[in-house]
Design an enzyme around this catalytic site. Structure first.
Site, PDB file in Angstrom:
ATOM      1  CG  ASP A   9      -1.646   1.400   1.541  1.00 43.62           C
ATOM      2  OD1 ASP A   9      -2.148   1.692   0.614  1.00 43.62           O
ATOM      3  OD2 ASP A   9      -1.364   1.821   2.589  1.00 43.62           O
ATOM      4  CG  LEU A  10       1.865   5.636  -1.994  1.00 45.23           C
ATOM      5  CD1 LEU A  10       3.368   5.338  -2.355  1.00 45.23           C
ATOM      6  CD2 LEU A  10       1.278   6.441  -3.354  1.00 45.23           C
ATOM      7  CG  ASP A  11      -1.588   7.626   0.376  1.00 41.24           C
ATOM      8  OD1 ASP A  11      -0.592   8.307   0.176  1.00 41.24           O
ATOM      9  OD2 ASP A  11      -2.478   7.306  -0.462  1.00 41.24           O
ATOM     10  CB  THR A  17       0.110  10.963   2.006  1.00 41.04           C
ATOM     11  OG1 THR A  17      -0.225   9.581   2.109  1.00 41.04           O
ATOM     12  CG2 THR A  17       1.376  11.209   1.119  1.00 41.04           C
ATOM     13  CE  LYS A  45      -3.773   7.339   9.408  1.00 41.65           C
ATOM     14  NZ  LYS A  45      -3.128   7.031  10.666  1.00 41.65           N
ATOM     15  CB  SER A 114      -2.247   2.945  -3.576  1.00 38.44           C
ATOM     16  OG  SER A 114      -2.764   4.141  -2.954  1.00 38.44           O
ATOM     17  CB  ALA A 115      -7.445   3.948  -2.398  1.00 32.41           C
ATOM     18  CE  LYS A 145      -5.752  -1.022  -0.876  1.00 34.35           C
ATOM     19  NZ  LYS A 145      -4.422  -0.161  -0.387  1.00 34.35           N
ATOM     20  CD  GLU A 169      -3.446  -1.738   3.013  1.00 31.03           C
ATOM     21  OE1 GLU A 169      -3.490  -0.776   3.909  1.00 31.03           O
ATOM     22  OE2 GLU A 169      -3.962  -1.465   1.861  1.00 31.03           O
ATOM     23  CG  ASP A 170      -1.753   2.643   6.491  1.00 31.70           C
ATOM     24  OD1 ASP A 170      -1.949   2.197   5.267  1.00 31.70           O
ATOM     25  OD2 ASP A 170      -1.745   3.726   7.014  1.00 31.70           O
TER      26      ASP A 170
HETATM   27  C1  BG6 Z   1      -5.451   6.029   0.347  1.00 30.92           C
HETATM   28  C2  BG6 Z   1      -5.550   7.180   1.550  1.00 30.92           C
HETATM   29  O1  BG6 Z   1      -4.207   5.479  -0.017  1.00 30.92           O
HETATM   30  O2  BG6 Z   1      -5.991   6.873  -0.853  1.00 30.92           O
HETATM   31  C3  BG6 Z   1      -6.669   7.783   1.603  1.00 30.92           C
HETATM   32  O3  BG6 Z   1      -5.027   6.203   2.518  1.00 30.92           O
HETATM   33  C4  BG6 Z   1      -7.279   8.492   0.273  1.00 30.92           C
HETATM   34  O4  BG6 Z   1      -6.763   8.616   2.668  1.00 30.92           O
HETATM   35  C5  BG6 Z   1      -7.123   7.708  -0.944  1.00 30.92           C
HETATM   36  O5  BG6 Z   1      -8.329   9.062   0.504  1.00 30.92           O
HETATM   37  C6  BG6 Z   1      -7.378   8.121  -1.983  1.00 30.92           C
HETATM   38  O6  BG6 Z   1      -6.534   9.046  -2.442  1.00 30.92           O
HETATM   39  P1  BG6 Z   1      -6.277  10.007  -3.405  1.00 30.92           P
HETATM   40  O7  BG6 Z   1      -5.007  10.607  -3.577  1.00 30.92           O
HETATM   41  O8  BG6 Z   1      -6.790   9.544  -4.985  1.00 30.92           O
HETATM   42  O9  BG6 Z   1      -7.378  11.136  -3.072  1.00 30.92           O
HETATM   43 MG    MG Z   2      -2.486   3.118   3.395  1.00 34.80          MG
END
Ligand code: BG6
Ligand code: MG
Length: 221
Positions: A9-11, A17, A45, A114-115, A145, A169-170
């Site tokens: 996962d990224l964030d 972030t 999150k 990542s989302a 997810k 994953e966090d």
């Molecule tokens: C996830 C974050 O990785 O991405 C969420 O944990 C965030 O907080 C989601 O809302 C979507 O991100 P973005 O950058 O497309 O708005």
């Molecule tokens: Mg995350």
């Protein structure tokens, strides 16, 4: 057990972030006339941008039309992107780069799951784009997810079976997504916030691939 890939996962796993998301959401809440606390932010999150906005509007007890929601989400994203544009490689979370170097040297494939639709910009700013064989982000999936789509797509693009992948994953929804996809899952964070992982780490500092494998060997998937 034969692990051939790690999907990250990224964030919150590679880079923190959440603080920038928080600043942007807080500013939006403030424009709408209500407070948005760090505790509220915890609920966002791993959650998609639109779902995050809906949670924020719930907190402020507000209703908006789909068109208004699009405008508000775009506004928040513009502010967020302004922060992300300033990201620097020294914001990569401690130990992450060393761990990526270690597993890549061992021939383990790597992917991002990542989302976030801002994934390419974040990887670019952190100088990490070249560290991942495959990147699956919020522009490539239709199901959020805990649906396993993002991780299954990652495994598929890597050409590796889900049971040969470890997901890092966090977020609780992300842990569930990995397990729903029949993958090993290493939770990143504190035991009081997460459940359902196969092994939990506080972060990547002093972490070795061997340590992870030793702990996952006890688990059957
Ligand atoms: C996830 C974050 O990785 O991405 C969420 O944990 C965030 O907080 C989601 O809302 C979507 O991100 P973005 O950058 O497309 O708005
Ligand atoms: Mg995350």
């Amino acid at each position: 057990m034969n692990i051939k890939a790690c999907i990250f996962d990224l964030d919150g796993v590679i880079v923190d972030t959440a603080k920038y998301h928080y600043l942007a959401w807080k500013r939006l809440a403030s424009e709408l006339g209500f407070e948005f606390s760090e505790e509220h932010n915890e609920r966002l999150k791993g959650v998609s941008r639109m779902r995050s906005l809906e949670i924020l509007l719930e907190v402020g007890k507000m209703n908006k039309s789909p068109e208004e929601k699009e405008i508000l989400a775009a506004k928040k994203n513009d502010w967020y992107v302004n922060f992300i544009k300033q990201l620097r490689p020294d914001e990569i979370l401690p130990g992450v780069q060393k761990f990526l170097n270690e597993i890549r040297a061992l021939g383990i494939k790597t992917a991002i799951g990542s989302a976030s639709k801002n994934t390419p910009l974040i990887l670019l700013r952190l100088n990490l784009a070249g560290y991942f064989d495959v990147v699956i982000d919020g522009t490539k999936v239709s199901k959020a997810k805990p649906d396993p789509e993002v991780f299954l797509k990652g495994a598929e693009e890597l050409g590796i079976r889900p049971s040969e992948c470890i997901v890092f994953e966090d977020a609780q929804a992300g842990i569930e997504a990995a397990k729903n996809g029949n993958m090993y899952c290493v939770g990143v964070g504190k035991p009081e916030n997460l459940t359902g992982y196969d092994f939990l780490i506080p972060g990547f500092e002093d972490l070795t691939f061997k340590l992870i494998i030793e702990n996952l060997k006890k688990i059957k998937i």
